[in-house]
Design a protein around this motif. Structure first.
Motif, short mmCIF file in Angstrom:
data_model
loop_
_atom_site.label_atom_id
_atom_site.label_comp_id
_atom_site.label_asym_id
_atom_site.label_seq_id
_atom_site.Cartn_x
_atom_site.Cartn_y
_atom_site.Cartn_z
N LEU A 52 0.84 -1.18 0.00
CA LEU A 52 0.00 0.00 0.00
C LEU A 52 0.88 1.24 0.00
O LEU A 52 1.84 1.32 0.76
CB LEU A 52 -0.92 0.03 1.23
N ASP A 53 0.54 2.19 -0.85
CA ASP A 53 1.25 3.46 -0.88
C ASP A 53 0.95 4.18 0.44
O ASP A 53 -0.21 4.37 0.80
CB ASP A 53 0.76 4.30 -2.06
N THR A 77 -1.28 7.51 -0.35
CA THR A 77 -2.62 7.43 -0.93
C THR A 77 -3.42 6.23 -0.44
O THR A 77 -4.62 6.15 -0.70
CB THR A 77 -2.53 7.34 -2.46
N LYS A 78 -2.78 5.28 0.21
CA LYS A 78 -3.40 4.04 0.68
C LYS A 78 -3.93 3.18 -0.47
O LYS A 78 -4.78 2.33 -0.29
CB LYS A 78 -4.52 4.31 1.69
N GLN A 79 -3.41 3.41 -1.69
CA GLN A 79 -3.75 2.58 -2.84
C GLN A 79 -2.70 1.50 -2.99
O GLN A 79 -1.55 1.67 -2.61
CB GLN A 79 -3.76 3.41 -4.13
N GLU A 80 -3.10 0.38 -3.60
CA GLU A 80 -2.13 -0.66 -3.89
C GLU A 80 -1.20 -0.18 -5.00
O GLU A 80 -1.65 0.41 -5.97
CB GLU A 80 -2.83 -1.95 -4.34
N ASP A 100 0.22 -1.20 -7.78
CA ASP A 100 -0.01 -2.36 -8.63
C ASP A 100 0.19 -2.10 -10.12
O ASP A 100 -0.24 -2.89 -10.95
CB ASP A 100 -1.41 -2.91 -8.39
N ASP A 116 -2.94 3.43 -12.54
CA ASP A 116 -3.17 4.80 -12.07
C ASP A 116 -1.88 5.57 -11.83
O ASP A 116 -1.15 5.86 -12.75
CB ASP A 116 -4.05 4.80 -10.80
N ASP A 117 -1.58 5.88 -10.57
CA ASP A 117 -0.41 6.70 -10.24
C ASP A 117 0.91 5.99 -10.52
O ASP A 117 1.96 6.62 -10.52
CB ASP A 117 -0.43 7.09 -8.75
#
Length: 183
Positions: free
Chosen positions: A93-94, A97-100, A102, A105-106
Motif C-alpha cells: 500500500l502506498d 494514498t493508501k492505494q495498492e 499495482d 493509475d499513479d
C-alpha cells in the motif's frame, strides 16, 4: 474627526510588490515531469527496500523462503511498476494514498507524467520485461525472484526516466541498495 485611509503611494507600492512576487512565482508553476516521475519512482524503490528490511521472511522450514521477499517489478514496455511480496499478488500500500502499488493509475508513468522507463540491465541478468528488483532483509538488491537464494546484482542498476525531452537516471548501487537520482 480624522479618517484613516491608504494613500495613493501606498497602494501603488503594494501593487508593485505583488507584481514582483507574481513574476517570481509564475515561472515555477510549470510542471517538471521528469523530476516528479523520478522522485516518485526513487521513493518507491526506497520504500520497497524498507519493507524488505522490516519484514524478514526467512523460514527454515521452507526451502523457497527467499521467493517471499519484497520486490519492485518494472514493466518498461508499459512504463509501469508495482511493489509486491513474493510472486503473488499481495501488493504494497502506498503510504500516502493508501492505494495498492499495482502498476495502474499513479504507478503508470506514461499516463501520469508522459514518461518512459528504460533499464540498463545488470551484468549477468537477462534483458527481460518485466524486470524484477528484489531486496533482502539487509536491503541488498537482487535480480529476480527465481531459483537462487543469492543473486545479488553484479553491478549497479541504471533506470533512465525520460519525460518532456529531459532525462534523469536512478542508480541502485549493487551491494548496498543505496539509490539516488543523477541529473
Amino acid at each position: 474627526m480624522k479618517k484613516s485611509a491608504f494613500t495613493m503611494l501606498e497602494l501603488v507600492f503594494v501593487i508593485v510588490v505583488i507584481g514582483i512576487l507574481a513574476a517570481a512565482i509564475i515561472p515555477r508553476m510549470d510542471r517538471d515531469t521528469v523530476y516528479e516521475a523520478s522522485e516518485q519512482l526513487l521513493s518507491h524503490i526506497k520504500y520497497t527496500q524498507h519493507l524488505a528490511m522490516t519484514d524478514n521472511v526467512y523460514d527454515d522450514t521452507d526451502a523457497n523462503w527467499f521467493q517471499n521477499r519484497w520486490l519492485i517489478t518494472f514493466d518498461a514496455g508499459n512504463e509501469t511498476y508495482s511493489i509486491s511480496k513474493g510472486t503473488g499478488t499481495s501488493y504494497a500500500l502506498d503510504p500516502l494514498t493508501k492505494q495498492e502499488i499495482d502498476g495502474t493509475d499513479d504507478y503508470d508513468l506514461d499516463n501520469k507524467y508522459s514518461a518512459t522507463i528504460d533499464l540498463d540491465y545488470p551484468t549477468g541478468t537477462a534483458a527481460a520485461d518485466p524486470f524484477t528488483l528484489v531486496f533482502d532483509h539487509l536491503g541488498r538488491p537482487h535480480s529476480g525472484v527465481g531459483g537462487s537464494v543469492s543473486n545479488i546484482l553484479a553491478n549497479d542498476l541504471n533506470i533512465t526516466i525520460t519525460a518532456s525531452g529531459e532525462t534523469a537516471n536512478i542508480i541502485v548501487i549493487q551491494e548496498t541498495g543505496y539509490s539516488y537520482i543523477e541529473w
